[in-house]
Design a protein around this motif. Structure first.
Motif, short mmCIF file in Angstrom:
data_model
loop_
_atom_site.label_atom_id
_atom_site.label_comp_id
_atom_site.label_asym_id
_atom_site.label_seq_id
_atom_site.Cartn_x
_atom_site.Cartn_y
_atom_site.Cartn_z
N MET A 158 0.82 -1.20 0.00
CA MET A 158 0.00 0.00 0.00
C MET A 158 0.87 1.27 0.00
O MET A 158 0.52 2.26 -0.60
CB MET A 158 -0.89 -0.03 1.23
CG MET A 158 -2.01 0.98 1.17
SD MET A 158 -2.81 1.08 2.75
CE MET A 158 -3.41 -0.57 2.96
N ALA A 192 -12.80 11.37 -9.51
CA ALA A 192 -12.73 9.97 -9.05
C ALA A 192 -12.02 9.90 -7.71
O ALA A 192 -12.41 9.15 -6.82
CB ALA A 192 -11.99 9.13 -10.09
N CYS A 234 -2.98 13.30 -8.01
CA CYS A 234 -3.08 12.54 -6.77
C CYS A 234 -3.74 11.19 -7.07
O CYS A 234 -4.74 11.13 -7.78
CB CYS A 234 -3.91 13.36 -5.79
SG CYS A 234 -3.85 12.74 -4.13
N LEU A 235 -3.19 10.13 -6.51
CA LEU A 235 -3.73 8.78 -6.74
C LEU A 235 -4.30 8.21 -5.44
O LEU A 235 -3.95 8.67 -4.35
CB LEU A 235 -2.61 7.86 -7.23
CG LEU A 235 -2.09 8.08 -8.64
CD1 LEU A 235 -0.96 7.09 -8.91
CD2 LEU A 235 -3.19 7.90 -9.66
N PRO A 236 -5.14 7.23 -5.57
CA PRO A 236 -5.66 6.59 -4.34
C PRO A 236 -4.53 6.11 -3.44
O PRO A 236 -4.64 6.16 -2.22
CB PRO A 236 -6.47 5.41 -4.88
CG PRO A 236 -6.89 5.82 -6.23
CD PRO A 236 -5.78 6.68 -6.77
N GLU A 237 -3.41 5.67 -4.04
CA GLU A 237 -2.30 5.21 -3.23
C GLU A 237 -1.75 6.33 -2.35
O GLU A 237 -1.32 6.09 -1.22
CB GLU A 237 -1.17 4.69 -4.12
CG GLU A 237 -1.39 3.29 -4.61
CD GLU A 237 -2.15 3.24 -5.92
OE1 GLU A 237 -2.81 4.23 -6.25
OE2 GLU A 237 -2.06 2.22 -6.61
N GLN A 258 -3.97 6.63 0.54
CA GLN A 258 -3.78 5.52 1.47
C GLN A 258 -2.48 5.67 2.25
O GLN A 258 -2.42 5.31 3.43
CB GLN A 258 -3.78 4.20 0.69
CG GLN A 258 -5.16 3.86 0.13
CD GLN A 258 -5.15 2.66 -0.79
OE1 GLN A 258 -4.08 2.20 -1.19
NE2 GLN A 258 -6.32 2.17 -1.13
N ILE A 306 -12.04 1.47 -3.59
CA ILE A 306 -11.71 2.62 -4.44
C ILE A 306 -12.77 2.71 -5.53
O ILE A 306 -12.97 1.75 -6.28
CB ILE A 306 -10.31 2.45 -5.05
CG1 ILE A 306 -9.27 2.39 -3.95
CG2 ILE A 306 -10.02 3.58 -6.03
CD1 ILE A 306 -7.90 2.02 -4.42
N PRO A 307 -13.48 3.81 -5.60
CA PRO A 307 -14.56 3.86 -6.61
C PRO A 307 -13.97 3.83 -8.03
O PRO A 307 -12.88 4.32 -8.24
CB PRO A 307 -15.26 5.18 -6.36
CG PRO A 307 -14.64 5.76 -5.14
CD PRO A 307 -13.37 5.05 -4.84
#
Lengths: 649, 319
Positions: free
Chosen positions: B1, B232, B278-281, B284, B318-319
């Motif tokens: 992650m 997103a 910016c990414l979901p990672e 996280q 994550i959508p």
């Protein structure tokens, strides 16, 4: 015996048993006592097995029970076919099946059979209360199915709600299917099976006292909806059977004489109306005097009697046309004339003599009839439902001694007197009057409106109706039966209850007209009223199947799309395809919370050869979805990249 | 992650990337084996947020704070909080100057770029709250006169989570003002070895040269604001925040301020990783730092808070 694992929660079994028991309950009073007891015991046993660890029923118990139940049903009914025997067998077998149902498959089967059991009730009654009650077992069984499918337990209130919601969601489809789908000519409950209870109804004979049952019966005989104005009360003569044969005590129909094509001439206005007949287990249909055509569902004969093609065992609805002013059968063949004059010699000598005396006094038939009717009116004749019993010479005693009776006495005596005076005469039985219900714009005719009158053949004028009762008790004809009687006959027949009764009856009428007697003919009519004239059954079937398929597909598509991340974004879809490809190649599926880069890192490790492809797809995806810096054409690149991706393991 | 070494192609739009990486490398040399925490601390400062370091004594909290200040070329002051420290000890005092017959303001340690508040929970609430204005507004008010603090201004506070005797735990309102909370933890075996073999830390600290000017640092802070946050990603942020509010694990969810902090922190993290989006990672990676000190587990839950936060990240797709 080894205890089988219950693959379902006890709550599921409870739901199923509740649904089944609710569906069984109304059958119990109808079934032989031993069937009801056996079934109830088996159901309780099954509950005990699940909840209180009762012993299981081994095959040693179940097989003899099954054999015994089958044999017992057969010996009780003499058959296992037909409504009553069939239901009895079904109830016992279903209760036995429940006892051995532990696996999910068996429980599903019991649930489907419960639904069928619910349907069987409509063989007995199609009334609104029955239909409303059936919602209970229907909901419980549906809740059982829901509980069977659910992975976790839920409180009963939630299952009820889900069951109700599920059924409510099915209502639109049900309504469409019910009204649109091609159906058999008759609803399934009109199958003409055996009937446990004898229904009152118009018979095919008349003897003193034969109407008494009818006249105290307050239940509905039929309802009539006129397309135009409702005729006056004095014209509401509902023709039933024509009685030719008098043997001294009883008037009978003559099947042979009645055959033939009706000959008539209508002079007044043609009335169109729909009759919705309650089941009476006979073939005779009622029509307003004088029926001018055959009913849409049956036949007409020379005597203007109407018949269904088979016994009316369910609510039966048909269209009719009638003239209230008419000339019926203007010529009378010799054979018919003889039959219409035939009297037994050794009965009623006084009446015969009186008739001959009248004949000598009045050469004109009309004068003679007029004289007799006036006599009924002026002499001390009493309209009464409790006339004294009559002996062998019933007509003599009635005319010259007791002078007390109701329609059947008057009509019979009058016909005998006319025949004695050499005027062809016959008795017609049917109904007279009815209550107009403004709530539903129809006329309600009860069995208590049963009536008998006389027809005399007056040469060119044909058969003419004479109602001697009207001479004795004019209010019987003008106002209906209740006016002619001093006391209200039942608790519910109070004047202040009248609007309520009529309201309920109007609802019942709509139910009968649109649900119970809705058949292929009504469906066509309904279609015509909506402008769908040229609908062949085939086209309609194809249309409905296509419509149903499309709607089911549509719903499935929407549901699936919703399930798939609730998004229709083609970008997300492509990425899912990419993940699916990798998953097929053996990569552990992407976790829902796994970001694209983490996933790519994992994928690269697993498929080093596809490293570049994976990076490219990931870069395109993140570029489109998160950086939002790539042109729209990148989506096409991504699509190509995903399609081109072949994963070598 | 948690990925700091993504090798994916990036557009590299951030200014002064080389200097930034050099700065991080310099801190890494002093604070050994704590690459991830060092980067989180950098991201926190780039996101213009205050940092709370919570750990046992002697794991290098002060060293990290000191190194950060030095490598960024920022002025650095340290206050050791005790229960008798007064607000004036932090903010400064006005003293009568006999020579020119006026009241002179003697600025306290708060007038610096980086304020290290050591063992902040030892001070009385009165003193703690004196920091509040400074942290929130970047200004202090003394004797009715408002004085601006130098820009940038950071508070790096430390506290000891074990020894609670004689402490005043920070109220939620003050905790919420810290953008992030870090735990350093014991060094790994290799790092420990290197630590034992190497020279004195104090000496090393003094040898750190500034790698970024204040202007360059402020440019980088500006670049953080330009990092793209797509719809997103906002969906994901909102899902996380909403879940923390709806979840049965926590008595109170994340505040809107926490949401803003999370977004900014994630953007700074993206920038540190040479990305302009910016990414979901990223979310996280920084989420435990943002949520750890803000979420309060429901009484009766034995699970450590960090595990609950991880659970939250696991539960929200994550959508």
């Amino acid at each position: 015996m080894k205890r089988p694992t219950e693959y379902t929660r006890p709550a599921t079994v409870t739901w199923l048993v509740v649904g089944l028991f609710l569906a069984l309950l109304p059958h119990y009073p109808r079934l032989p006592l031993w069937v009801s007891l056996l079934s109830a015991c088996l159901v309780i046993w099954r509950v005990g097995v699940t909840w209180w660890n009762w012993p299981l029923a081994s095959a040693v118990v179940r097989i003899p029970l099954t054999v015994f139940a089958s044999v017992a049903v057969f010996s009780h009914y003499g058959t296992v076919f037909g409504r009553d025997a069939g239901v009895a067998l079904f109830v016992t077998m279903l209760s036995l099946k429940l006892l051995e149902s532990f696996r999910r498959r068996d429980l599903l089967l019991v649930a489907s059979l419960s639904y069928f059991l619910i349907v069987t009730h409509f063989y007995y009654s199609q009334s609104i209360p029955v239909a409303l009650y059936m919602i209970l077992p229907l909901t419980a069984t549906t809740a059982a199915l829901i509980d069977m499918q659910a992975t976790i337990a839920a409180p009963p209130s939630l299952r009820w709600r889900q069951g109700i919601v599920l059924l409510a969601q099915a209502v639109p489809l049900m309504v469409i299917m019910f009204f649109m789908f091609p159906r058999l000519a008759n609803p399934f409950w009109n199958y003409g099976g055996s009937s446990a209870e004898m229904r009152t109804g118009l018979g095919d004979r008349m003897s003193p006292g034969s109407f008494t049952d009818l006249i105290i019966d307050d239940s509905t005989a039929f309802r009539v909806k006129f397309q135009g104005a409702v005729p006056g009360q004095k014209d509401l003569y509902w023709r039933g059977r024509v009685l030719w044969d008098y043997d001294g005590t009883t008037w009978n129909t003559d099947w042979v004489l009645s055959q033939g094509i009706p000959r008539f001439e209508g002079t007044g206005e043609l009335l169109r109306y729909r009759v919705t007949l309650e089941p009476h287990d006979r073939r005779v249909l009622l029509g307003l005097d004088l029926p001018a055509k055959r009913p849409t569902t049956g036949l007409i004969n020379q005597d203007f009697e109407l018949f269904a093609r088979k016994e009316v065992t369910g609510v039966h609805s048909y269209l009719m046309e009638s003239y209230t002013e008419y000339i019926a059968s203007p010529t009378l063949d010799a054979a018919y004339r003889r039959a219409a004059l035939r009297l037994p010699d050794d009965y009623n000598p006084l009446t015969l003599a009186f008739g001959r005396q009248l004949r000598r006094r009045f050469p004109s038939d009309v004068d003679l009839i007029h004289y007799v009717l006036t006599r009924f009116n002026e002499q001390e004749f009493v309209y009464s439902f409790t006339p004294p019993l009559l002996g062998r010479h019933a007509v003599d005693e009635f005319l010259f001694d007791t002078r007390e009776g109701f329609c059947e006495h008057y009509a019979g005596a009058f016909a005998v007197l006319l025949r004695a005076a050499r005027i062809p005469a016959r008795v017609v039985i049917g109904y007279q009057g009815g209550v107009y219900n403004p709530a539903g714009n129809y006329v309600l005719v009860r069995h208590s409106d049963a009536h008998a009158w006389t027809e005399a053949h007056l040469g060119e004028r044909g058969w003419v109706r004479f109602d001697p009762t009207a001479m004795v008790a004019p209010e019987r004809i003008r106002l209906g039966l209740s006016a002619a009687l001093p006391e209200p006959r039942s608790l519910f027949n109070r004047p202040w209850l009248r609007p309520l009764r009529l309201g309920f009856d109007a609802i019942q009428n709509v139910w009968n007209e649109w649900v119970v007697s809705y058949d292929s003919e009504r469906r066509l009519q309904f279609f015509n009223s909506m402008g769908l004239t040229e609908t062949s059954t085939r086209n309609l079937t194809i249309g409905l199947v296509v419509l149903a398929t499309l709607s089911v597909l549509g719903i499935a598509l929407i549901t699936l799309r919703r399930l798939a991340h609730g998004s229709l974004d083609p970008l997300v879809k492509l990425y899912q395809q990419f993940a699916a490809k990798l998953a097929r190649a053996g990569l552990k599926a992407r976790r829902p919370n796994e970001g694209p880069i983490d996933y790519a890192t994992r994928a690269r490790k697993r498929f080093p050869a596809q490293r570049e492809d994976i990076d490219r797809i990931t870069a395109l995806y993140t570029g489109l979805r998160y950086a939002e810096a790539l042109p729209d054409s990148a989506l096409g690149d991504l699509r190509l990249a995903v399609r081109a991706l072949t994963v070598k393991t | 992650m948690l990925h700091t070494d993504t090798t994916l192609p990036t557009s590299g739009v951030a200014p002064h990337t080389q200097q930034l990486h050099a700065a991080m490398a310099a801190v890494d040399e002093v604070v050994i084996g704590k690459k991830h925490q060092v980067r989180l601390a950098f991201a926190c400062l780039l996101a213009d947020g205050h940092l709370l370091i919570e750990d046992r004594p002697g794991v290098g909290k002060t060293t990290l704070a000191h190194a950060l200040a030095r490598v960024l070329g920022l002025s650095f002051r340290r206050i050791q909080f005790t229960n008798d420290i007064l607000p004036a000890d932090i903010i400064g005092v006005t003293v009568y100057n006999r020579s020119n017959e006026s009241f002179d303001f003697h600025p306290g340690p708060v007038f610096s770029h980086v304020l290290l508040a050591d063992e902040i929970n030892r001070a009385t609430p009165k003193t703690q709250s004196a920091l509040l204005e400074a942290m929130g507004e970047h200004q202090v008010t003394v004797d009715g006169q408002t004085r601006s603090l130098p820009e940038p201004f950071f508070v790096i506070a430390t506290q000891n989570p074990i020894d609670f005797a004689g402490t005043f735990p920070l109220p939620d309102s003050q905790l919420d003002r810290f953008l992030a909370r870090l735990e350093l933890g014991y060094p790994g075996a290799d790092a420990e070895r290197e630590l034992l073999k190497s020279k004195d830390r104090q000496h090393l600290l003094k040898s750190i040269e500034p790698k970024l000017t204040v202007e360059q640092f402020r440019d980088l802070q500006g670049a953080v604001l330009k990092v793209n946050v797509s719809d997103a990603l906002l969906d994901y942020l909102q899902a996380l925040i909403q879940y923390s509010r709806d979840s049965q694990l926590f008595s109170a969810g994340l505040s809107p301020r926490a949401g803003l902090a999370l977004q900014r922190f994630a953007c700074a993290w993206a920038l540190l990783n040479d990305r302009d989006h910016c990414l979901p990672e990223d979310v996280q990676a920084v989420f435990p730092g943002v949520a750890g000190h803000r979420l309060r587990p429901i009484g009766g839950l034995d699970t450590p808070k960090s595990e609950l936060v991880d659970q939250l990240l696991k539960d929200v797709p994550i959508p």
